[in-house]
Design an enzyme around this catalytic site. Structure first.
Site, PDB file in Angstrom:
ATOM      1  N   ARG A   1       0.861  -1.182   0.000  1.00 26.18           N
ATOM      2  CA  ARG A   1       0.000   0.000   0.000  1.00 26.18           C
ATOM      3  C   ARG A   1       0.894   1.226   0.000  1.00 26.18           C
ATOM      4  O   ARG A   1       1.933   1.250   0.675  1.00 26.18           O
ATOM      5  CB  ARG A   1      -0.908   0.022   1.237  1.00 26.18           C
ATOM      6  CG  ARG A   1      -2.103  -0.929   1.183  1.00 26.18           C
ATOM      7  CD  ARG A   1      -3.121  -0.494   0.133  1.00 26.18           C
ATOM      8  NE  ARG A   1      -4.302  -1.331   0.110  1.00 26.18           N
ATOM      9  CZ  ARG A   1      -4.483  -2.371  -0.721  1.00 26.18           C
ATOM     10  NH1 ARG A   1      -3.551  -2.702  -1.588  1.00 26.18           N
ATOM     11  NH2 ARG A   1      -5.616  -3.061  -0.691  1.00 26.18           N
TER      12      ARG A   1
ATOM     13  N   GLU B   1      -3.414   7.703  -4.443  1.00 21.28           N
ATOM     14  CA  GLU B   1      -3.772   7.221  -5.794  1.00 21.28           C
ATOM     15  C   GLU B   1      -5.044   7.913  -6.279  1.00 21.28           C
ATOM     16  O   GLU B   1      -5.966   8.112  -5.485  1.00 21.28           O
ATOM     17  CB  GLU B   1      -3.992   5.708  -5.735  1.00 21.28           C
ATOM     18  CG  GLU B   1      -2.700   4.975  -5.425  1.00 21.28           C
ATOM     19  CD  GLU B   1      -2.888   3.487  -5.202  1.00 21.28           C
ATOM     20  OE1 GLU B   1      -3.976   2.957  -5.517  1.00 21.28           O
ATOM     21  OE2 GLU B   1      -1.947   2.863  -4.706  1.00 21.28           O
TER      22      GLU B   1
ATOM     23  N   HIS C   1      -1.289   0.413  -9.751  1.00 22.05           N
ATOM     24  CA  HIS C   1      -1.939  -0.503  -8.799  1.00 22.05           C
ATOM     25  C   HIS C   1      -2.547  -1.717  -9.535  1.00 22.05           C
ATOM     26  O   HIS C   1      -3.762  -1.924  -9.502  1.00 22.05           O
ATOM     27  CB  HIS C   1      -3.016   0.242  -7.977  1.00 22.05           C
ATOM     28  CG  HIS C   1      -3.330  -0.451  -6.679  1.00 22.05           C
ATOM     29  ND1 HIS C   1      -3.680   0.209  -5.534  1.00 22.05           N
ATOM     30  CD2 HIS C   1      -3.365  -1.769  -6.348  1.00 22.05           C
ATOM     31  CE1 HIS C   1      -3.923  -0.646  -4.556  1.00 22.05           C
ATOM     32  NE2 HIS C   1      -3.727  -1.865  -5.038  1.00 22.05           N
TER      33      HIS C   1
HETATM   34  C1  GLV Z   1      -5.195  -4.940  -4.046  1.00 24.59           C
HETATM   35  O1  GLV Z   1      -4.474  -4.037  -3.793  1.00 24.59           O
HETATM   36  C2  GLV Z   1      -5.787  -5.779  -3.056  1.00 24.59           C
HETATM   37  O2  GLV Z   1      -5.683  -5.477  -1.856  1.00 24.59           O
HETATM   38  O3  GLV Z   1      -6.394  -6.786  -3.436  1.00 24.59           O
END
Ligand code: GLV
Length: 326
Positions: A239, A268, A286
């Site tokens: 993250r 983001e 991401h």
């Molecule tokens: C993506 O970032 C997830 O947490 O699945």
């Protein structure tokens, strides 16, 4: 089955088809825009389930107003977008989509690591721009990956999948976590448990696989970057807020570390402007879990979790397990 479900954002169609076979009413927001908190609350009225995505922010304030909702089924393994204690306090089950994305995400962490180490993106830009005129002995030389040391923060499912791949590159694998993993896992993956400082000082590659918690926010900031080798490469598929992005941009610019591969960002889809100007960083939007098969399965898993919860069954991927008494 009686009941209504809200799907806040576009998902793979089989998940919606499945929900339509189970719920009387499916309120499907078939758009990629996402709902504002006010829109989310308005659409959630009269719903028993919400199939959500990581861009939906379930703050205590939002959760406090979700009357009648039994489950928030997040299409993600991470659930930092949901205030779980607030959901638990209101008796709302929270579910996620673990396991299915473990190997896919580990593959992508390695894609970023390799791309940063061997300057794949710089090479692509170089060829594309027409700048490639001749072969030279040190053209775009990078770092070896094989036989080097990787340090993994967070030795959960994804951390272990990353470590397993490192064995194939004959690497030394260091890790740090709040708790050590079982001895049989340590020996199968040839893991060395070390403290944070040693991991940072000794690793050629540092890959982050921790959830976003108060204790992991800004896990990597200026002091940590200074401990790393000048040749080190940082990979973040966890993250964004786990890394202090401004400190990282400054470190990359000043050569404190060699480069970085980043899939996640603090705000983001905004990216620190400095990162956009630097050649020694590989950026991705991401997408670590974004294989077709995995994203399809994640959509279905969230739908299955929503259906189970509203049917009064234990959802397969319950996060706030203390809410469930068998
Ligand atoms: C993506 O970032 C997830 O947490 O699945």
């Amino acid at each position: 089955m009686n009941g209504s479900v809200l799907v806040t954002k576009r998902v793979y169609p089989e998940a919606v088809d499945f929900l339509r076979t189970k719920f009387e009413h499916v309120d499907y927001v078939a758009s990629d825009d996402g709902l504002t908190p006010a829109e989310l609350l308005a659409r959630a009225k009269g719903k028993q389930a919400i199939v959500s995505q990581l861009t939906d922010k379930f703050t205590p304030d939002v959760i406090g107003q979700l009357d009648g909702v039994k489950v928030i089924a997040n299409v993600a393994v991470g659930f930092d977008n949901v205030n779980v204690p607030a959901a638990t306090g209101k008796g709302i089950l929270v579910t996620n989509t673990p396991d299915v994305l473990t190997e896919t995400t580990a593959d992508f962490a390695w894609s970023l690591l390799m791309a940063a180490a061997r300057r794949v993106v710089e090479g692509h830009a170089f060829v594309h721009s027409g700048a490639w005129k001749r072969w030279t002995i040190d053209l775009l030389v990078g770092e070896d990956v094989h036989h080097r040391t990787i340090g993994i923060f967070g030795m959960g499912r994804i951390g272990q999948a990353v470590a397993r791949r490192a064995l194939g590159f004959s690497m030394r694998v260091l890790y740090h976590d709040a708790e050590r993993v079982a001895a049989d896992i340590e020996s199968a993956l040839k893991l060395e448990f070390v403290d944070k400082e040693r991991l940072l000082k000794e690793s050629d590659y540092v890959s982050l696989h921790v959830p976003l918690l108060d204790s992991t926010r800004k896990l990597i900031g200026e002091p940590e970057l200074k401990l790393m080798k000048p040749s080190a490469i940082l990979v973040n598929t966890a993250r964004g807020p786990v890394v202090d992005e401004a400190a990282l941009a400054a470190a990359l610019k000043a050569g404190v570390i060699r480069s970085a591969g980043l899939d996640v960002f603090e705000r983001e889809p905004e990216v620190h402007p400095e990162l956009l100007t630097l050649p020694n960083v590989v950026l991705a939007p991401h997408i670590a879990s974004a294989s077709i098969a995995t994203r399809r399965r994640m959509s279905m898993m969230a739908a299955e979790n929503a259906v189970a919860a509203v049917a009064g069954e234990r959802p397969p991927n319950l996060v706030n397990r203390d809410l469930w008494r068998d």
